[in-house]
Design an enzyme around this catalytic site. Structure first.
Site, short mmCIF file in Angstrom:
data_model
loop_
_atom_site.label_atom_id
_atom_site.label_comp_id
_atom_site.label_asym_id
_atom_site.label_seq_id
_atom_site.Cartn_x
_atom_site.Cartn_y
_atom_site.Cartn_z
N LYS A 68 -25.99 -8.94 -34.80
CA LYS A 68 -25.64 -7.55 -35.08
C LYS A 68 -25.42 -6.77 -33.79
O LYS A 68 -25.82 -7.20 -32.70
CB LYS A 68 -26.71 -6.91 -35.97
CG LYS A 68 -26.65 -7.52 -37.38
CD LYS A 68 -27.52 -6.85 -38.38
CE LYS A 68 -27.24 -7.47 -39.77
NZ LYS A 68 -28.17 -7.00 -40.81
N ARG A 110 -32.71 -14.61 -41.73
CA ARG A 110 -31.32 -14.82 -42.17
C ARG A 110 -30.44 -14.90 -40.91
O ARG A 110 -30.29 -13.90 -40.20
CB ARG A 110 -30.89 -13.68 -43.09
CG ARG A 110 -29.49 -13.82 -43.66
CD ARG A 110 -29.20 -12.64 -44.59
NE ARG A 110 -27.87 -12.76 -45.20
CZ ARG A 110 -26.75 -12.32 -44.63
NH1 ARG A 110 -26.80 -11.72 -43.46
NH2 ARG A 110 -25.58 -12.49 -45.24
#
Length: 290
Positions: A229, A264
């Protein structure tokens, strides 16, 4: 070094659809990202056809993933929404194929109730809802009726938030968990996700990561989704996927020591190594170096 209280690492069991379960607690669990999309932020288009997605998922299992998270719609900021029918056309063939080819748990990454229902019917065991049940509340009843594991994510998108990002976590999650329980979801099915990156800037994300202990008051397993991210790239100092993977692996170790249970990730191998080291440290603190 340790931020999380030892009880965070006690053995517990996540109940999933079709009578499946997942052991959590003493050892961290990897959830592999399988984006069946043309436009996801880091791997869009790589696995858009069913065969490529299935091959990628099976490789992730070989590398150590216990859960395969299948998504058909990009959630990156600015991504164009797609129809439910298009989402289902992307994910359902992959779920069906994987249900035949692997014993790994299968998760469907969707906020849509009908996609969740069809995916569980096709072989999925877990519903991963980035809206925390706010987009289509019927998805909560689908989870309750099917017995699927339900990952409930905090989001700061499309809502007013509190000034303190940690306080906003508890404000949102308290209400969302109450709705999930009212719909009939048992606590044994629930996982909470702080929603790193979803409507949060770098400082928000770092504040939440530094205070994950606040979420332990909810006494539920934590799903951590930091992989590649923007805030990870910002702190890591570069923007290519390899550097993002190195930085992601560091967040996996940090958040595992802070009590995270499921991670994840895009790069399973890199995060497996980081997780193994964190688990070894946890075992020495809990007195269970098995």
């Amino acid at each position: 070094m340790m931020q999380a209280p030892t009880p965070c690492f006690r053995p517990r069991t996540l109940s999933c659809a079709k009578g499946r379960t997942l052991a959590l607690g003493p050892v961290g669990v990897l959830m592999a990202i399988v984006n069946v999309t043309p436009d996801s932020f880091s791997d869009g288009g790589q696995f858009v056809d069913t065969e490529a997605a299935v091959d990628h998922a099976l490789q992730a299992v070989e590398e150590g993933a216990a859960i395969l998270d299948i998504g058909g719609e990009s959630t990156r900021p600015g991504a164009a929404p797609i129809s439910a029918e298009e989402e289902q056309a992307r994910v359902l063939p992959v779920v069906e194929a994987l249900a035949e080819k692997t014993g790994a748990l299968i998760s469907v990454d969707t906020y849509r109730a009908e996609t969740a229902r069809l995916a569980v019917s096709s072989g999925a065991h877990i519903i991963n809802d980035v809206s925390g049940g706010t987009a289509e509340p019927k998805i909560l009843r689908i989870a309750a009726e099917t017995g699927a594991g339900y990952c409930l994510m905090h989001t700061s998108r499309n809502r007013e938030t509190l000034a303190n990002p940690v306080a906003d976590q508890l404000f949102f999650l308290d209400k969302a968990l109450a709705a999930a329980r009212a719909a009939g979801i048992d606590d044994s099915q629930l996982v909470i996700d702080p929603g790193f990156g979803f409507g949060k800037d770098v400082e928000d994300n770092l504040a939440i990561m530094a205070h994950l202990d606040a979420l332990h008051a909810l006494d539920l397993p934590l799903l951590i989704g930091t992989s590649r991210k923007r805030f990870v790239a910002a702190i890591g100092g570069a923007d290519d996927n390899l550097t993002r993977d190195f930085a992601t692996a560091s967040t996996t170790a940090i958040t595992r020591l802070a009590g995270g249970a499921i991670f994840r990730v895009h790069n399973v191998g890199a995060n497996r190594a980081a997780l193994a080291f964190a688990d070894a440290m946890i075992a020495r603190h809990t007195g269970d170096p098995s």
